[in-house]
Structures are given as C-alpha cells and as structure tokens.
Design an enzyme around this catalytic site. Structure first.
Site, PDB file in Angstrom:
ATOM      1  N   ASP A 125      13.941 -52.139 -10.209  1.00  0.00           N
ATOM      2  CA  ASP A 125      13.649 -53.212  -9.098  1.00  0.00           C
ATOM      3  C   ASP A 125      14.340 -52.215  -8.018  1.00  0.00           C
ATOM      4  O   ASP A 125      14.681 -50.828  -8.389  1.00  0.00           O
ATOM      5  CB  ASP A 125      15.155 -53.760  -9.203  1.00  0.00           C
ATOM      6  CG  ASP A 125      15.134 -54.730 -10.274  1.00  0.00           C
ATOM      7  OD1 ASP A 125      13.730 -55.563 -10.457  1.00  0.00           O
ATOM      8  OD2 ASP A 125      15.832 -55.791 -10.866  1.00  0.00           O
ATOM      9  N   ASP A 143       9.481 -59.901  -9.814  1.00  0.00           N
ATOM     10  CA  ASP A 143      10.713 -61.413  -9.337  1.00  0.00           C
ATOM     11  C   ASP A 143      10.529 -62.299  -8.775  1.00  0.00           C
ATOM     12  O   ASP A 143      10.622 -63.430  -8.529  1.00  0.00           O
ATOM     13  CB  ASP A 143      12.614 -60.528  -9.276  1.00  0.00           C
ATOM     14  CG  ASP A 143      11.919 -60.135 -10.307  1.00  0.00           C
ATOM     15  OD1 ASP A 143      12.389 -59.629 -11.169  1.00  0.00           O
ATOM     16  OD2 ASP A 143      13.138 -58.412  -9.933  1.00  0.00           O
TER      17      ASP A 143
END
EC number: 3.4.23.36
Length: 164
Positions: A125, A143
């Site tokens: 991330d 995401d």
C-alpha cells in the site's frame, strides 16, 4: 447468439482487458514503490496526501493483519474464488455495461492484490490521504479499483430499481 468471448462491445475479452489494465497499473505502481521506497518511508506530496510504503498482511483497513499467517492463503483463495465468480458473471452479463465495468474493476483489483500476496506475502500500500493529523488507512491502485467498482455496482442497482 453472439459468443461472449469476442472483442466486440460487451464481450468477455473487452472486460478482461479492462481488468488487465487495472492489474498492470497496480503492479507497475507497486514495483515503483518497492524500488524507490524502504518500508515505512513517506514523501510529502500535498497538505493532505503522501506517498508511503507500508505492507498489509490483512484485508481492507488491515483487518486480520495481526493473525499468525493463515490469512495470506485465506485471502489468496478468497480472491481466486471471487475472480472465478466475476469471470462467470461477465460471461453472462457482459452486455450490461455499467455492471460489467464494475465487475471488471473489482476483478482487476482483486487479482492485483492476490499477486502481491503470492509474491510478497503482503499487499503493498502506498497512497496516504490525511487531514488534520488523521490518516485514512494507506491503499493502492487495486484497492481504488475495487472501491470504484463497488460504487458502480451500487449505482447500477439503484438505476435498476428506479427503472422498476
């Protein structure tokens, strides 16, 4: 009846192509982050946005990140089952454009994160949105695609209900 595997409008290959674009963008950006950032690094971009490098062994919002390791294979399996179901749905519902866009984005995002879990044991991330000291959990392109796809699914259902 036309085959759904054609490249024509609404064909399965069209929607798999959309998913592939998401996967490529997701993996390219994660490769750049892995190559240029150390774990925990952060670069200020604006007053509300940073580029960071974090590893998520859990699911959304780091759910189950503290588990003993079984969650890696659980989420890989869940992602693959979801991908199979989505492809099956696209084969039969590819003509419903908004629905197919939604599923394609979710498919690309799911596979992008599965690739991370298989290669690294965690999801990379790197997008950090914050305001007044509060940071939204870091996320990535996969995401984002899943979130946009989910929003499109809701919109599609609302439109379907309104039409009666």
């Amino acid at each position: 009846m036309a085959r759904t595997t054609t490249l024509g409008r609404g064909g399965l290959l069209t929607w798999l192509g959309v998913a592939l674009i998401v996967i490529v963008l997701d993996q390219l950006t994660k490769t750049l982050i892995l190559g240029h950032f150390q774990y925990g690094d952060a670069r200020h971009v604006t007053g509300f946005f940073n580029i960071v490098r974090v590893h998520n062994t859990g699911a959304a919002f780091s759910f189950l990140a503290g588990a003993s390791g079984w969650q890696r294979w659980f989420f890989v399996g869940l992602g693959l089952v979801a991908a199979g179901f989505i492809v099956w749905m696209l084969r039969s519902q590819g003509h419903q454009r908004l629905f197919a866009w939604a599923l394609s984005l979710i498919l690309g995002g799911a596979i992008g994160n599965v690739i991370d879990r298989l290669l690294h044991g965690y999801v990379v991330d790197f997008l950090d949105v914050h305001w007044a000291g509060w940071h939204f959990p870091a996320f990535n392109i996969a995401d984002s695609a899943i979130t946009v796809g989910a929003a499109l699914l809701i919109l599609d259902e609302l439109r379907r209900v309104r039409r009666g």
